[in-house]
Design a protein around this motif. Sequence first.
Motif, PDB file in Angstrom:
ATOM      1  N   GLU A  52      38.189  40.877  38.395  1.00  0.00           N
ATOM      2  CA  GLU A  52      37.163  39.882  38.761  1.00  0.00           C
ATOM      3  C   GLU A  52      37.781  38.699  39.493  1.00  0.00           C
ATOM      4  N   ALA A  53      38.928  38.256  38.994  1.00  0.00           N
ATOM      5  CA  ALA A  53      39.576  37.077  39.588  1.00  0.00           C
ATOM      6  C   ALA A  53      40.044  37.355  41.018  1.00  0.00           C
ATOM      7  N   PHE A  54      40.519  38.563  41.271  1.00  0.00           N
ATOM      8  CA  PHE A  54      41.037  38.872  42.598  1.00  0.00           C
ATOM      9  C   PHE A  54      39.957  39.312  43.576  1.00  0.00           C
ATOM     10  N   THR A  55      38.951  40.032  43.088  1.00  0.00           N
ATOM     11  CA  THR A  55      37.976  40.605  44.026  1.00  0.00           C
ATOM     12  C   THR A  55      36.694  39.792  44.128  1.00  0.00           C
ATOM     13  N   ARG A  56      36.450  38.876  43.170  1.00  0.00           N
ATOM     14  CA  ARG A  56      35.206  38.110  43.178  1.00  0.00           C
ATOM     15  C   ARG A  56      33.998  39.010  43.435  1.00  0.00           C
ATOM     16  N   ASN A  59      48.247  33.486  46.480  1.00  0.00           N
ATOM     17  CA  ASN A  59      46.828  33.647  46.182  1.00  0.00           C
ATOM     18  C   ASN A  59      46.131  34.367  47.332  1.00  0.00           C
ATOM     19  N   PRO A  60      45.023  35.050  47.039  1.00  0.00           N
ATOM     20  CA  PRO A  60      44.268  35.691  48.119  1.00  0.00           C
ATOM     21  C   PRO A  60      43.850  34.660  49.176  1.00  0.00           C
ATOM     22  N   ALA A  61      43.616  35.135  50.400  1.00  0.00           N
ATOM     23  CA  ALA A  61      43.277  34.214  51.501  1.00  0.00           C
ATOM     24  C   ALA A  61      41.967  33.488  51.250  1.00  0.00           C
TER      25      ALA A  61
END
Length: 281
Positions: A198-202, A80-82
């Motif tokens: 959207e999920a990754f970059t918010r 998952n992203p940090a």
Amino acid sequence: MPGTLLFGIDVETADENAKGFAQFGAELFHELQAPVTWYLTGQTLERYPEAFHVAAASGMVDLQAHTYAHLLLKSVLMRNPATHHVHGDTDWYFQPGGTLAAVDRDLGQCQQVFRAMLGHGALALCGPWGHYRGLGDRPDLLEVVYKHGFRCLRSFARNEWDAQPVPLEWQPYCYELQGYPDLLEVMTHGYQDDFYWEAFTRPRGGERYINHLRSVAERVAADDLTWSLCSHDHNCATLEGFEVKVQWYREILAYARDLGMRFVTASTYYQDRLLVGAAQR
Ligand SMILES: [Zn+2]
């Protein structure tokens, strides 16, 4: 040449969303005169054969495969992203893939449905969820997909963290190293859809997916790259839902066309690549 766009859509829901997408999507791509590839699960094609016959007859839609039952060809082990979690509630997320025997069975069933419903098997296979390095590290899976007649894969759709985005620097290639010079990998670049972006970059405030896509298109055109763009049939049961979903399709296709980009289906891209490969050998 200012780049090549391979727009491929997973039509996978096997419910009213897929049926809506088949009808409205065929009309849209015909209206836009934009060739597109739809990767259908066997379950979806089996349920609505007539709708997909009509779509294929529109002349713009290339029907290809997305397994029979949306079975993952390999496991996904995603970091998952940090800053936040995209899947699950831990830093790492695991989604198990099928066993080799299960993949073998599924792909056999998938091609059987394609032959029964369309009169021929599929040339291309999109691997659900996608993976880092496609199937390059799995000669056993390459053997199975090849045996079932697939010659064009879209299985490389994640970066080295099994996450997104997939950089444009990684371009389509053949699995020559593994012994399959006529088996092409077309990848999926960037994010797998608007909801994944959207999920990754918010995104905050004014950031929009279409702005991200425009900047990708400019780079593709400037460097004459191949851009494999992905979307899904989700929330397309009604015309209203479909139009919300495809707003960015309309915008990016118009933008890419203005840049002079070439739009091709997976089948056409495969034929072109193989002809070039044969000429070079
Ligand atoms: Zn899928």
